[in-house]
Design a protein around this motif. Structure first.
Motif, PDB file in Angstrom:
ATOM      1  N   LEU A 142      14.945 -27.651 -25.145  1.00 41.16           N
ATOM      2  CA  LEU A 142      14.209 -27.861 -26.408  1.00 41.16           C
ATOM      3  C   LEU A 142      13.593 -26.585 -26.955  1.00 41.16           C
ATOM      4  O   LEU A 142      13.653 -26.298 -28.154  1.00 41.16           O
ATOM      5  N   THR A 143      12.983 -25.813 -26.070  1.00 41.60           N
ATOM      6  CA  THR A 143      12.194 -24.667 -26.527  1.00 41.60           C
ATOM      7  C   THR A 143      13.059 -23.448 -26.815  1.00 41.60           C
ATOM      8  O   THR A 143      12.715 -22.632 -27.674  1.00 41.60           O
ATOM      9  N   ASP A 144      14.171 -23.335 -26.133  1.00 37.22           N
ATOM     10  CA  ASP A 144      14.988 -22.112 -26.187  1.00 37.22           C
ATOM     11  C   ASP A 144      15.547 -21.877 -27.594  1.00 37.22           C
ATOM     12  O   ASP A 144      15.513 -22.762 -28.446  1.00 37.22           O
ATOM     13  N   ALA A 152       3.696 -30.817 -31.021  1.00 38.71           N
ATOM     14  CA  ALA A 152       5.054 -30.629 -31.560  1.00 38.71           C
ATOM     15  C   ALA A 152       6.033 -31.649 -30.995  1.00 38.71           C
ATOM     16  O   ALA A 152       7.061 -31.935 -31.609  1.00 38.71           O
ATOM     17  N   THR A 153       5.735 -32.210 -29.814  1.00 39.79           N
ATOM     18  CA  THR A 153       6.667 -33.152 -29.179  1.00 39.79           C
ATOM     19  C   THR A 153       6.107 -34.575 -29.110  1.00 39.79           C
ATOM     20  O   THR A 153       6.681 -35.430 -28.439  1.00 39.79           O
ATOM     21  N   GLY A 154       4.975 -34.828 -29.754  1.00 38.48           N
ATOM     22  CA  GLY A 154       4.409 -36.184 -29.722  1.00 38.48           C
ATOM     23  C   GLY A 154       3.773 -36.552 -28.399  1.00 38.48           C
ATOM     24  O   GLY A 154       3.703 -37.731 -28.046  1.00 38.48           O
ATOM     25  N   ALA A 192      -3.789 -35.582 -22.582  1.00 42.15           N
ATOM     26  CA  ALA A 192      -2.635 -35.946 -21.757  1.00 42.15           C
ATOM     27  C   ALA A 192      -3.035 -35.887 -20.282  1.00 42.15           C
ATOM     28  O   ALA A 192      -4.186 -35.601 -19.958  1.00 42.15           O
ATOM     29  N   SER A 193      -2.071 -36.111 -19.392  1.00 45.02           N
ATOM     30  CA  SER A 193      -2.411 -36.195 -17.968  1.00 45.02           C
ATOM     31  C   SER A 193      -2.785 -34.840 -17.382  1.00 45.02           C
ATOM     32  O   SER A 193      -3.476 -34.768 -16.374  1.00 45.02           O
ATOM     33  N   LEU A 194      -2.296 -33.777 -18.000  1.00 42.81           N
ATOM     34  CA  LEU A 194      -2.488 -32.432 -17.450  1.00 42.81           C
ATOM     35  C   LEU A 194      -3.200 -31.566 -18.488  1.00 42.81           C
ATOM     36  O   LEU A 194      -2.750 -31.487 -19.630  1.00 42.81           O
ATOM     37  N   ILE A 207      -1.552 -27.956 -20.659  1.00 40.08           N
ATOM     38  CA  ILE A 207      -0.520 -27.969 -21.709  1.00 40.08           C
ATOM     39  C   ILE A 207      -1.067 -27.384 -23.010  1.00 40.08           C
ATOM     40  O   ILE A 207      -2.216 -27.622 -23.370  1.00 40.08           O
ATOM     41  N   SER A 208      -0.236 -26.626 -23.739  1.00 38.03           N
ATOM     42  CA  SER A 208      -0.710 -26.021 -24.988  1.00 38.03           C
ATOM     43  C   SER A 208      -0.845 -27.077 -26.080  1.00 38.03           C
ATOM     44  O   SER A 208      -0.061 -28.031 -26.148  1.00 38.03           O
ATOM     45  N   VAL A 209      -1.851 -26.886 -26.935  1.00 38.52           N
ATOM     46  CA  VAL A 209      -2.091 -27.830 -28.032  1.00 38.52           C
ATOM     47  C   VAL A 209      -0.885 -27.847 -28.975  1.00 38.52           C
ATOM     48  O   VAL A 209      -0.333 -28.910 -29.299  1.00 38.52           O
ATOM     49  N   VAL A 229       6.309 -21.031 -36.368  1.00 42.64           N
ATOM     50  CA  VAL A 229       5.411 -20.778 -35.234  1.00 42.64           C
ATOM     51  C   VAL A 229       3.978 -21.143 -35.654  1.00 42.64           C
ATOM     52  O   VAL A 229       3.425 -20.538 -36.586  1.00 42.64           O
ATOM     53  N   VAL A 230       3.419 -22.128 -34.987  1.00 46.39           N
ATOM     54  CA  VAL A 230       2.061 -22.579 -35.316  1.00 46.39           C
ATOM     55  C   VAL A 230       1.061 -21.603 -34.709  1.00 46.39           C
ATOM     56  O   VAL A 230       1.062 -21.381 -33.494  1.00 46.39           O
ATOM     57  N   THR A 231       0.224 -21.026 -35.556  1.00 51.52           N
ATOM     58  CA  THR A 231      -0.748 -20.043 -35.061  1.00 51.52           C
ATOM     59  C   THR A 231      -2.152 -20.637 -34.938  1.00 51.52           C
ATOM     60  O   THR A 231      -3.014 -20.058 -34.285  1.00 51.52           O
ATOM     61  N   ARG A 246      11.972 -18.849 -31.956  1.00 52.17           N
ATOM     62  CA  ARG A 246      11.200 -20.082 -31.769  1.00 52.17           C
ATOM     63  C   ARG A 246       9.918 -19.762 -31.018  1.00 52.17           C
ATOM     64  O   ARG A 246       9.795 -18.693 -30.431  1.00 52.17           O
ATOM     65  N   ALA A 247       8.996 -20.726 -31.038  1.00 48.24           N
ATOM     66  CA  ALA A 247       7.731 -20.511 -30.338  1.00 48.24           C
ATOM     67  C   ALA A 247       7.843 -21.010 -28.902  1.00 48.24           C
ATOM     68  O   ALA A 247       8.420 -22.056 -28.646  1.00 48.24           O
ATOM     69  N   LEU A 248       7.286 -20.239 -27.994  1.00 47.16           N
ATOM     70  CA  LEU A 248       7.163 -20.653 -26.594  1.00 47.16           C
ATOM     71  C   LEU A 248       5.713 -21.072 -26.380  1.00 47.16           C
ATOM     72  O   LEU A 248       4.797 -20.327 -26.694  1.00 47.16           O
ATOM     73  N   GLY A 249       5.507 -22.274 -25.858  1.00 44.79           N
ATOM     74  CA  GLY A 249       4.145 -22.738 -25.585  1.00 44.79           C
ATOM     75  C   GLY A 249       3.803 -22.495 -24.128  1.00 44.79           C
ATOM     76  O   GLY A 249       4.048 -21.406 -23.592  1.00 44.79           O
ATOM     77  N   SER A 250       3.283 -23.523 -23.462  1.00 49.48           N
ATOM     78  CA  SER A 250       2.914 -23.351 -22.049  1.00 49.48           C
ATOM     79  C   SER A 250       4.058 -23.749 -21.118  1.00 49.48           C
ATOM     80  O   SER A 250       3.855 -23.901 -19.920  1.00 49.48           O
ATOM     81  N   ARG A 251       5.271 -23.948 -21.681  1.00 50.09           N
ATOM     82  CA  ARG A 251       6.518 -24.116 -20.914  1.00 50.09           C
ATOM     83  C   ARG A 251       6.603 -25.433 -20.160  1.00 50.09           C
ATOM     84  O   ARG A 251       7.335 -25.533 -19.178  1.00 50.09           O
ATOM     85  N   HIS A 252       5.846 -26.446 -20.592  1.00 52.24           N
ATOM     86  CA  HIS A 252       5.850 -27.705 -19.832  1.00 52.24           C
ATOM     87  C   HIS A 252       6.929 -28.682 -20.265  1.00 52.24           C
ATOM     88  O   HIS A 252       6.981 -29.805 -19.773  1.00 52.24           O
ATOM     89  N   SER A 253       7.791 -28.305 -21.205  1.00 46.40           N
ATOM     90  CA  SER A 253       8.895 -29.217 -21.523  1.00 46.40           C
ATOM     91  C   SER A 253      10.041 -28.970 -20.545  1.00 46.40           C
ATOM     92  O   SER A 253      10.109 -27.920 -19.911  1.00 46.40           O
ATOM     93  N   PHE A 254      10.923 -29.960 -20.456  1.00 42.30           N
ATOM     94  CA  PHE A 254      11.858 -30.011 -19.323  1.00 42.30           C
ATOM     95  C   PHE A 254      13.309 -29.691 -19.666  1.00 42.30           C
ATOM     96  O   PHE A 254      14.182 -29.848 -18.821  1.00 42.30           O
TER      97      PHE A 254
END
Ligand SMILES: Cc1cc2nc3c(=O)[nH]c(=O)nc-3n(C[C@H](O)[C@H](O)[C@H](O)COP(=O)(O)OP(=O)(O)OC[C@H]3O[C@@H](n4cnc5c(N)ncnc54)[C@H](O)[C@@H]3O)c2cc1C
Length: 422
Positions: A49-51, A119-121, A107-109, A112-114, A170-172, A38-46
């Motif tokens: 989901l990403t694993d 991918a999570t709305g 978003a607020s921060l 975060i990766s595009v 994986v979105v490139t 799976r793809a790892l983004g900037s790890r901001h999900s809680f």
């Protein structure tokens, strides 16, 4: 020695091996060669989901694009910009601004990766503003065979492919709609009573380009209202008075005792869109978060009913709640979007980082909000499973079909998707 890698909040340790690829070809090779990836983004999900792990706990590979250079290629003719997969909004925004361009929302921060956000709305706020996924014009995705395919707006699979939870590859690269740069002013009001909200909710949430309401559900009501208004070009000025709420006289942080140096400039001072739309400054790098987050998005017409139900839970939430933020998101047509088919209000919770106590409160919130049609934010903490989510997503069956077609061996699957998509 194997390095322990966690998400930003530090509440999830990835079981998968993190592979930092050095080239696009290497992304393709790793994906093609790995049975679970799976793809790892900037790890901001809680959550998990990403694993890559499945119910058996077997690990896989998490592809990190963090070492690949960020590029932002503007096409003024089509008013789009093609950005690389791991690009963070902050960096994309800075480069667009340098060339006189802008995105419609953030978003607020900004960190975060595009690719991970869409991918999570992920969304900002504004009654006329769709989620960040609505700015996506095309995606380039490495599929299970390692081949790159492009899915663009108008293609049959497009509306299932953007908010896709990493399940299709994986979105490139992501192509985003852009517009000429614009300025925004940010004005903060304090102490909006519950009665004023009840009487004027639509006027208040529509009173600026982007509106955020912060509360801790006490009888005091909404503690802070943040209005982000576009300036110039005939844009409407923000109101001077907000139904009894008072204009703040100093910089406010939405968290009690929060560091005001971290927030974007307030006080009505106009500035570039990228310096006002996020709540937090680009140049402020938050350390690992001592917090958890949840969010539920429900049809806007149920806003006041949701407020009533949540006020009844105020005491239960109080020991673990840092703040709640209410935002609005315009309807879209992405199958797994939390704003699919409805203009919604997002009820966001910033919690203390106490997994056990937070997860004890979530079922109560879901009992209150899911019957109103609330969909949980995919990237944040929630407990609902596939059976509860199924009726909330009219196109979820189409998404499952798309997934089976794109990824028949379920290479991009994991335990999270098994639980929530089925
Ligand atoms: C401090 C903070 C503030 C936040 N503010 C907001 C907000 O204002 N609004 C809001 O809606 N949400 C907000 N979020 C939630 C956040 O936007 C989502 O969790 C988002 O998914 C994070 O993306 P990421 O890449 O950081 O996460 P990751 O955990 O790295 O990835 C999230 C998902 O995206 C997938 N993904 C990542 N990169 C790719 C890729 N290249 N190709 C395919 N799939 C990919 C992953 O596989 C995973 O499924 C916030 C989170 C934090 C921690």
């Amino acid at each position: 020695m194997t390095q322990v890698e966690t998400n930003w909040a530090g509440n999830h340790t990835y079981r998968a091996r993190v592979e930092r690829v050095q080239s696009l070809e290497q992304v393709q090779q790793v994906v093609a060669a790995s049975p679970r990836v799976r793809a790892l983004g900037s790890r901001h999900s809680f959550t998990d989901l990403t694993d890559t792990t499945d119910e058996t706990g077997a690990g896989g590979v998490l592809v990190s694009l963090a070492d690949l250079p960020t590029t932002v290629e503007v096409d003024a003719g089509t008013r789009t910009a093609r950005v690389t997969g791991r690009a963070a909004y902050g960096e994309v925004a800075t480069r667009l601004q340098a060339e006189g361009w802008a995105l419609a929302n953030l978003a607020s921060l900004p960190h975060i990766s595009v690719a991970g956000a869409v991918a999570t709305g992920t969304h900002g706020s504004g009654v006329e503003n769709g989620s960040l996924a609505t700015a996506v014009a095309a995606l380039e995705v490495v599929g299970p065979d390692g081949e790159i395919r492009r899915v663009a707006r108008g293609d049959a699979d497009f509306e299932g492919s953007v908010v896709a939870l990493g399940a299709l590859g994986v979105v490139t690269a992501v192509t985003l709609d852009i517009e000429p740069t614009y300025d925004v002013r940010q004005d903060v009001f304090t102490d909006l009573g519950w009665q004023s909200l009840a009487e004027h909710v639509d006027t208040i949430t529509s009173s600026a380009y982007s509106v955020s309401l912060f509360t801790r559900w006490t009888d005091a009501g909404i503690d802070q209202v943040w209005l982000k208004s576009r300036v110039g070009d005939g844009a409407t000025e923000p109101p001077r008075e907000l139904f009894g709420a008072l204009a703040a006289t100093s910089t406010m942080h939405m968290l009690e005792g929060g560091e005001t140096a971290a927030v974007t400039q307030q006080g009505g001072v106009p500035g570039a869109w990228l310096d006002r739309l996020p709540h937090f400054r680009m140049d402020f790098t938050p350390s690992r978060g001592e917090e958890l987050q949840s969010e539920y998005l429900l049809p806007r017409e149920h806003t006041l009913e949701a407020v009533t139900r949540l006020r009844a839970l105020a005491e239960v939430m109080a020991p673990v709640l840092m703040v709640t933020e209410l935002r609005t998101v315009a309807a879209d047509s992405h199958w797994l979007s939390s704003s699919y088919g409805h203009d919604v209000v997002g009820v966001h919770f910033t919690w203390v980082r106490d997994v056990e106590r937070v997860y004890a409160v979530l079922p109560l919130i879901e009992d209150a909000l899911l019957p109103l049609g609330a969909r949980p934010h995919w990237g944040k903490c929630f407990v609902a499973g596939a059976a509860q989510l199924e009726p909330l997503y009219p196109r979820i069956g189409d998404f499952r079909d798309l997934r089976r077609r794109v990824d028949p061996e379920v290479k991009f699957g994991n335990a999270f998707l098994d639980r929530v998509i089925g």
